[in-house]
Motif scaffolding. Sequence first.
Motif, short mmCIF file in Angstrom:
data_model
loop_
_atom_site.label_atom_id
_atom_site.label_comp_id
_atom_site.label_asym_id
_atom_site.label_seq_id
_atom_site.Cartn_x
_atom_site.Cartn_y
_atom_site.Cartn_z
N LEU A 163 0.82 -1.21 0.00
CA LEU A 163 0.00 0.00 0.00
C LEU A 163 0.86 1.26 0.00
O LEU A 163 0.60 2.21 -0.74
N GLY A 164 1.89 1.27 0.83
CA GLY A 164 2.74 2.46 0.94
C GLY A 164 3.50 2.75 -0.33
O GLY A 164 3.62 3.92 -0.74
N ALA A 165 4.03 1.71 -0.98
CA ALA A 165 4.77 1.92 -2.22
C ALA A 165 3.86 2.49 -3.31
O ALA A 165 4.24 3.41 -4.05
N ALA A 166 2.65 1.97 -3.40
CA ALA A 166 1.71 2.47 -4.41
C ALA A 166 1.29 3.91 -4.11
O ALA A 166 1.18 4.74 -5.01
N TYR A 167 1.07 4.23 -2.84
CA TYR A 167 0.69 5.58 -2.46
C TYR A 167 1.80 6.58 -2.79
O TYR A 167 1.54 7.66 -3.34
N ALA A 168 3.04 6.22 -2.47
CA ALA A 168 4.17 7.12 -2.75
C ALA A 168 4.30 7.36 -4.25
O ALA A 168 4.62 8.48 -4.69
N SER A 169 4.06 6.33 -5.04
CA SER A 169 4.15 6.47 -6.50
C SER A 169 3.04 7.34 -7.06
O SER A 169 3.29 8.24 -7.87
N VAL A 170 1.81 7.09 -6.62
CA VAL A 170 0.65 7.79 -7.19
C VAL A 170 0.50 9.19 -6.62
O VAL A 170 0.31 10.16 -7.35
N VAL A 171 0.57 9.33 -5.30
CA VAL A 171 0.27 10.61 -4.66
C VAL A 171 1.48 11.54 -4.64
O VAL A 171 1.36 12.74 -4.90
N HIS A 172 2.66 11.00 -4.34
CA HIS A 172 3.85 11.84 -4.27
C HIS A 172 4.68 11.82 -5.55
O HIS A 172 5.72 12.48 -5.62
N ASP A 173 4.21 11.06 -6.53
CA ASP A 173 4.85 11.03 -7.86
C ASP A 173 6.33 10.66 -7.76
O ASP A 173 7.19 11.24 -8.43
N ILE A 174 6.63 9.68 -6.93
CA ILE A 174 8.01 9.18 -6.79
C ILE A 174 8.17 8.01 -7.75
O ILE A 174 7.47 7.00 -7.64
N ALA A 175 9.08 8.13 -8.69
CA ALA A 175 9.20 7.14 -9.76
C ALA A 175 9.65 5.78 -9.24
O ALA A 175 9.20 4.73 -9.73
N ARG A 176 10.55 5.77 -8.28
CA ARG A 176 11.11 4.50 -7.78
C ARG A 176 11.15 4.54 -6.25
O ARG A 176 12.22 4.71 -5.66
N PRO A 177 9.99 4.39 -5.61
CA PRO A 177 9.95 4.52 -4.16
C PRO A 177 10.83 3.49 -3.45
O PRO A 177 10.86 2.31 -3.81
N ARG A 178 11.54 3.97 -2.44
CA ARG A 178 12.37 3.10 -1.61
C ARG A 178 11.56 2.77 -0.35
O ARG A 178 11.10 3.66 0.35
N VAL A 179 11.43 1.48 -0.07
CA VAL A 179 10.60 1.03 1.05
C VAL A 179 11.49 0.44 2.13
O VAL A 179 12.33 -0.44 1.85
N GLY A 180 11.33 0.91 3.36
CA GLY A 180 12.10 0.39 4.48
C GLY A 180 11.18 -0.12 5.58
O GLY A 180 10.03 0.30 5.70
N LEU A 181 11.70 -1.04 6.38
CA LEU A 181 10.96 -1.60 7.52
C LEU A 181 11.55 -1.04 8.81
O LEU A 181 12.75 -1.17 9.06
N LEU A 182 10.71 -0.38 9.60
CA LEU A 182 11.18 0.27 10.82
C LEU A 182 11.62 -0.77 11.85
O LEU A 182 10.89 -1.71 12.16
N SER A 183 12.82 -0.58 12.40
CA SER A 183 13.34 -1.47 13.42
C SER A 183 14.28 -0.69 14.32
O SER A 183 14.38 0.54 14.24
N ILE A 184 15.02 -1.42 15.17
CA ILE A 184 15.92 -0.76 16.12
C ILE A 184 17.36 -0.73 15.63
O ILE A 184 18.26 -0.31 16.34
N GLY A 185 17.58 -1.16 14.40
CA GLY A 185 18.90 -1.14 13.79
C GLY A 185 18.77 -1.53 12.34
O GLY A 185 17.75 -2.09 11.92
N THR A 186 19.77 -1.23 11.57
CA THR A 186 19.70 -1.52 10.13
C THR A 186 20.33 -2.86 9.75
O THR A 186 20.15 -3.32 8.62
N GLU A 187 21.02 -3.49 10.68
CA GLU A 187 21.66 -4.77 10.37
C GLU A 187 20.62 -5.89 10.31
O GLU A 187 19.68 -5.91 11.10
N GLY A 225 14.51 11.17 5.59
CA GLY A 225 14.07 10.83 4.23
C GLY A 225 15.20 10.43 3.31
O GLY A 225 14.97 10.27 2.10
N GLU A 226 16.37 10.23 3.82
CA GLU A 226 17.52 9.96 2.95
C GLU A 226 17.64 8.49 2.54
O GLU A 226 18.22 8.18 1.51
N ARG A 227 17.08 7.58 3.35
CA ARG A 227 17.21 6.16 3.04
C ARG A 227 15.95 5.54 2.48
O ARG A 227 16.01 4.53 1.78
N ALA A 228 14.79 6.11 2.81
CA ALA A 228 13.53 5.50 2.39
C ALA A 228 12.47 6.56 2.14
O ALA A 228 12.43 7.60 2.81
#
Length: 317
Positions: A163-187, A225-228
Motif C-alpha cells: 500500500l505504501g509503495a503504491a501511495y508514494a508512487s501515485v500521490v507523491h509522484d516518486i518514480a522509484r519509491p524506496r521502502v524500508g521496515l522500521l526497526s531498532i537497527g539496520t543490520e 528521508g535519505e534512506r527510504a
Amino acid sequence: MEPVAVRIAVDLLGGDGAPAVVVDGALRAFAADPDLRLLLVGPAEVADEFIAAIPAADRHRVSVRALWGAVGMADPPQRGGRFDTTVRGAALAVAEGAADALVSAGATGAIVTAAVLSLGRWPGIRRPALLATIPAIAGPVTLLDVGGSLEARPITLAGHALLGAAYASVVHDIARPRVGLLSIGTEPGKGDRARRSTDPMLADLKLCGDAHYVGLVEGYDVSSGERADVVVTDGFTGNVLLKGIEGAYAMAGGPPPGGAAPRAAALLGVCGTVVICHGGATGDDIASGLALAATLHRNHAIARIATALADLIEVTT
C-alpha cells in the motif's frame, strides 16, 4: 484544467473539540475551495449554525444528513458500526454515492469499522492501513501504519509495504519509491520476532512498479528521508512515532521548509476515499484534512492505487 467539484461527507461529532472545531475547519475549507461541496452529517442544529455562517449564494453547496449519535474517543471501535452514529452515516453517504469522500476526526477504530462495513475492503486486504506523510528533510516520507491496525504480523506488514509503495508512487509522484521496515537497527536480524520474519519476506516481495525494498531503517530515517520514501511499521509503533515527531516539530519551532506536521492521514485498503484527522485537531487541521480528501478524489488516487495493486494484492490473503 477545469475545476473539479468534490462532495465530502463531514462527521460533525468526530474529535475532542467537536462540533465547534469541526465547524470551524469546515468553514475554512469551504471558503478556500469554491468547488467544494459539503454533506454535513450530524445534529441539524449544528449544521444550521454552519449554514447561517456562509453567504446565502453559497448555501446550495451544502447538504445535511441529520444524525445525533456520537462515538466517544474512548468508546469501543464496534460503536462505529451503528447506523445512528455520525461516522457510520458519513461512510454510508460515500457508499451510496451521495459523497465522494469522508473526513472525520473521531476515534480511529470507529472510523475504520464504519468504513469497512459501509465501503468494503479491497480484495486481499485484511487490515486497512492509515498513512501519514512526514515532511522529511530529503522529501516526503510515507509512514504506515499510524493507527489503523495495531497488528504486527509479517503478512500485515507486507500488505502495508504494498500500500505504501503504491501511495508514494501515485500521490507523491516518486518514480522509484524506496521502502524500508522500521526497526531498532539496520543490520539484518535486528528487531523483534515480527520484524525478523518480515525482513526477508519484503526482500522477496514484488512491489508496485519500480518500488524496491531497501531493508531495515531506524526512527531518524523517517524524519531525514535519505534512506527510504516509505517506512513500514505496525499501527501502535507508527502512532507513537508520529506523535513523537509532532512533539519534536513543536519544540523545534516547526517542520522542515515546504512541509507541515501531519494532522490528517489517508486510510488505504477500503473502497473509497477516507481521511482521518487527529483526535485533537484544530480548525486548521480539519481544513487540511478536507483539502487532502479533495486532492485524493480529484486525482483519482484511490482508484489508481487499487489498479496498481491489482496484480500484487494476493500477498496479503
